[in-house]
Design a protein around this motif. Structure first.
Motif, mmCIF file in Angstrom:
data_model
loop_
_atom_site.group_PDB
_atom_site.id
_atom_site.type_symbol
_atom_site.label_atom_id
_atom_site.label_comp_id
_atom_site.label_asym_id
_atom_site.label_seq_id
_atom_site.Cartn_x
_atom_site.Cartn_y
_atom_site.Cartn_z
ATOM 1 N N ILE A 248 33.353 54.107 24.104
ATOM 2 C CA ILE A 248 32.382 53.188 23.515
ATOM 3 C C ILE A 248 33.083 52.061 22.772
ATOM 4 O O ILE A 248 32.715 50.889 22.890
ATOM 5 C CB ILE A 248 31.447 53.959 22.558
ATOM 6 N N CYS B 43 24.021 54.372 21.007
ATOM 7 C CA CYS B 43 24.900 55.444 21.478
ATOM 8 C C CYS B 43 25.194 56.471 20.392
ATOM 9 O O CYS B 43 25.977 57.393 20.593
ATOM 10 C CB CYS B 43 26.200 54.846 22.012
ATOM 11 N N PHE C 273 22.883 57.379 24.417
ATOM 12 C CA PHE C 273 24.202 57.533 25.037
ATOM 13 C C PHE C 273 24.060 57.779 26.539
ATOM 14 O O PHE C 273 24.752 57.149 27.356
ATOM 15 C CB PHE C 273 24.933 58.696 24.364
#
Length: 296
Positions: A39, A259, A265
């Motif tokens: 991420i 997320c 997510f």
């Protein structure tokens, strides 16, 4: 007179990631992958696209792997060279920041987002800067922060990314109060409230994890008393700064994914996977097959 350029960005990455335990017991939540990249890499790429020259990571204990991710991995890279894996080497070269363009500082106590930003004060200095919350990924043709920088270069002041949510969800977010045309792509902000009680939100525009702020925010955070949750809230300091400086909200073009939640997510993984034509051709029938079985 042109406004000072936005050269630096703060990425607060000290959170514990408790919503993803046990996955985040040993792996920082920022290093969980969306398709084939962590991420944090997507967020750093967004900052770079916007012209950010120096990124300050505000970390906590057990987050050293984030620093390692943006460093040279001698053993891995030597092995790739020996095996003539040039494509893999090129990927590693692309993600590595230039020397001296990243800094890492510790938030030694979990005292909230405002405190995390304050920990970066000496590294930012007396210049406007960006904040990107790594929990939020924004999928857009032109990066969200780049859109914000373009607005800042026209108007100066402070800029916040905003987007609409249904009224019955406003109690889950930081909400802005606006004046003037509520439907404009750029709105004037004259108030904020963190997670308002149901039915009391001043609008349905939420703060979406991207900010451009002036350096005076640091002094205000230093004076800020603990707010909601016993933490030093960035929202409270922004409300104080709003008394003397302009705040604009940008309805950015793109789609955001939280997320920090499991559903967000998973949604981000699917959305980004479907952007890759080859991968999409493999993923689509898998999803259709799973749905067909569940609906049968």
């Amino acid at each position: 007179m042109p406004f000072k350029r936005i050269r630096k960005a703060v990425l607060p990455v000290a959170g514990l990631g408790t919503r993803f335990l046990p996955a985040t017991k040993a792996v920082p939540k920022e290093m969980l992958t969306i398709v084939d990249r962590p991420i944090i890499q997507y967020v750093v790429d967004e900052a770079r696209e916007a012209g950010i020259e120096h990124i300050v990571f505000v970390t906590g204990r057990n987050k050293h792997v984030i620093e390692d991710h943006f460093d040279i991995a001698y053993e891995l890279e030597d092995t790739l060279r020996e095996r003539n894996k040039t494509a893999a080497l090129e990927i590693l070269d692309r993600i590595r920041p230039s020397p001296g363009t990243t800094s890492f500082t510790r938030q030694q106590e979990p005292l909230g987002l405002g405190h995390a930003i304050w920990c970066a004060r000496d590294l930012i200095g007396n210049e406007p800067f960006a904040i990107l919350l790594p929990d939020v990924l924004i999928k857009a043709g032109k990066g969200c922060l780049k859109q914000m920088v373009e607005l800042y270069e026209e108007s100066g002041g402070n800029v916040i990314a905003v987007e609409e949510v249904p009224q019955d969800q406003t109690q889950n977010y930081g909400i802005v109060k606006i004046k003037g045309d509520a439907d404009s792509a750029v709105v004037d902000i004259n108030g904020m409230v963190e997670k308002p009680a149901p039915g009391t939100a001043p609008s349905n525009l939420i703060i979406t994890g991207r900010y451009i702020l002036q350096p005076e925010i640091f002094d205000l955070i230093a004076e800020q008393e603990k707010g909601a949750g016993g933490e030093i809230q960035l929202t409270d300091a922004m409300i104080s700064l709003m008394q003397n400086q302009s705040f604009k909200g940008l309805r950015f073009e793109g789609e955001s994914y939280d997320c920090g939640s499991k559903a967000g997510f998973l949604s981000a993984n699917i959305a980004f996977a479907m952007d890759d034509e080859k991968l999409a051709n493999e993923v689509r029938p898998l999803l259709e097959g799973i749905l067909a079985k569940k609906l049968a």
